[in-house]
Motif scaffolding. Sequence first.
Motif, PDB file in Angstrom:
ATOM      1  N   SER A  28      50.582  46.257  68.811  1.00  0.00           N
ATOM      2  CA  SER A  28      49.354  47.002  69.115  1.00  0.00           C
ATOM      3  C   SER A  28      48.122  46.235  68.646  1.00  0.00           C
ATOM      4  CB  SER A  28      49.403  48.400  68.498  1.00  0.00           C
ATOM      5  OG  SER A  28      49.716  48.347  67.127  1.00  0.00           O
ATOM      6  N   GLY A  29      48.239  45.529  67.512  1.00  0.00           N
ATOM      7  CA  GLY A  29      47.124  44.713  67.033  1.00  0.00           C
ATOM      8  C   GLY A  29      46.795  43.589  67.995  1.00  0.00           C
ATOM      9  N   ILE A  30      47.836  42.969  68.568  1.00  0.00           N
ATOM     10  CA  ILE A  30      47.635  41.872  69.535  1.00  0.00           C
ATOM     11  C   ILE A  30      46.975  42.397  70.811  1.00  0.00           C
ATOM     12  CG2 ILE A  30      48.836  40.263  71.075  1.00  0.00           C
ATOM     13  CD1 ILE A  30      50.879  39.858  68.786  1.00  0.00           C
ATOM     14  N   ILE A  31      47.412  43.560  71.288  1.00  0.00           N
ATOM     15  CA  ILE A  31      46.812  44.158  72.489  1.00  0.00           C
ATOM     16  C   ILE A  31      45.322  44.414  72.267  1.00  0.00           C
ATOM     17  CG2 ILE A  31      46.752  46.242  73.936  1.00  0.00           C
ATOM     18  CD1 ILE A  31      49.814  46.392  73.598  1.00  0.00           C
ATOM     19  N   ILE A  32      44.986  44.972  71.103  1.00  0.00           N
ATOM     20  CA  ILE A  32      43.581  45.230  70.774  1.00  0.00           C
ATOM     21  C   ILE A  32      42.795  43.927  70.720  1.00  0.00           C
ATOM     22  CG2 ILE A  32      42.037  45.956  68.897  1.00  0.00           C
ATOM     23  CD1 ILE A  32      44.024  48.213  68.301  1.00  0.00           C
ATOM     24  N   LEU A  33      43.355  42.933  70.048  1.00  0.00           N
ATOM     25  CA  LEU A  33      42.677  41.652  69.881  1.00  0.00           C
ATOM     26  C   LEU A  33      42.384  40.988  71.221  1.00  0.00           C
ATOM     27  CD1 LEU A  33      41.673  39.389  67.983  1.00  0.00           C
ATOM     28  CD2 LEU A  33      44.001  38.509  67.960  1.00  0.00           C
ATOM     29  N   VAL A  34      43.372  40.930  72.094  1.00  0.00           N
ATOM     30  CA  VAL A  34      43.212  40.247  73.382  1.00  0.00           C
ATOM     31  C   VAL A  34      42.213  40.978  74.269  1.00  0.00           C
ATOM     32  CG1 VAL A  34      44.384  39.610  75.529  1.00  0.00           C
ATOM     33  CG2 VAL A  34      45.485  39.182  73.323  1.00  0.00           C
TER      34      VAL A  34
END
Length: 493
Positions: free
Chosen positions: A129-135
């Motif tokens: 979920s952190g990666i999705i937010i970051l991208v």
Amino acid sequence: MTEQMYQLVSIVVYMIAMLLIGWYAFKRTSNLTDYMLGGRSLGPAVTALSAGASDMSGWLLMGLPGAIYLSGLGEAWIAIGLTLGAYLNWLYVAPRLRAYTQVSNNSITIPSFLDNRLKDTSRLLRVASGIIILVFFTFYVSSGMVAGGKFFQSSFGLEYHTGLIIVSVVVLAYTLFGGFLAVSYTDFVQGLIMFLALILVPAFGIFITGGFSETAASIREVDSALFNLVSGVSVVTIISSLAWGLGYFGQPHIIVRFMAIKSVKETKSARRIGIGWMILSLFGAIATALIGIAYFQQNNVDLADPETVFIVLGQIIFHPLIAGIMLAAVLAAIMSTISSQLIVTSSALIEDLYKAVFKTNATDSHYVFLGRLAVLVVTIIAMILAWPNKESVLKLVSFAWAGFGGAFGPIILLSLYWRKLTAKGALFGMIIGAVTVGVWGSIDVLHDALYEIVPGFALCLIVAVLVSKATYKRDTVIEREYDDTLELLKEEM
């Protein structure tokens, strides 16, 4: 003093005010919870208007009026969908999310809440979920910076890159130092500016077009179908437009405001303020476009860029100093969204990726420093993406909205209302939702047929439920926290 100088004075005063608010928030920020979530200290008015301002961006003052000006009320279906979605979000998500994040290990980000709520020992859910937010948010921030650069280019004749740098530096300054409080307080002020501007322009504009009947007659002379909500609009288009409302349940920069309000009880007042602000602002944007159609028809003038109808009318109606405030409202819409997205991206980098992967136990001051460093890094990357001034970056706004809605929306709802959601169900549902939006949105035939949030949301929900049913095992801690949340809601509502 020239007209442009008056307007420039208003913009400079506005920007100085934002920096001063950032400094005030900096003095009130002492730990990581303060920096990422404002110490859960927001009042209902600040929560409501900051959520609204961070949501609407330049679309409210430029995109929507421009679309209505070109095609009439048939373009209002997105506004209707967003209003319904926002209301349901305040009604069903806000109180439960505020209570549950407090009960579940005082979670301060969406990924950390899902991790704590579902007791994911692998940390895969939090990292994903952190990666999705970051991208998504890096590109989302970039699109806002493009809009800011174009704003200064069209309003003051500045070179695009100069405008881009000005917007980026000011937003970076108050976000980097003041954190979540600075973002929320500046969003509150920006929300007020946007609201007043959208009320004043049509309220005064109706007089220069001859009143209601004369204005309506002028619009009908252009095209009587402009007043028709369904003229030239297919059923699928209406469904796609209304589906924008589904996105609210999964927008991290909006629902994080629910986590930051002082108490569950105050979410009711915040909902009334927020929805009232939204309805009146959307009505003002639509009215501005219709009055613009009448004015330019009466004066036999072609508006070069329909998206500037709000700005041009403001310059025609008001003294240049007041028109400068109208310009500040557009800039406020752009900057409020950028700052909100920056702080959520920063929290994803530090709270959900750095701490989850490295499992460090450093001091709060160390994490606050890293949070500020993350804001700086994301800003620089977003500026690099925005530098070529490619229109395609702006198109990512609708794509990112669908991405967050499809990946997070069903998971947030299930986590709040279904005991049997599992970490694996949430993880697989989230990934399927994000991938579906990505694939569907990149194929023009599919995208043109149906907005990608619809299949993304539906498949995420189905997969999350099916996988959860297949992997569910009763957990007494999860059961207790779910019950404690319901008790807290009863006590405070």
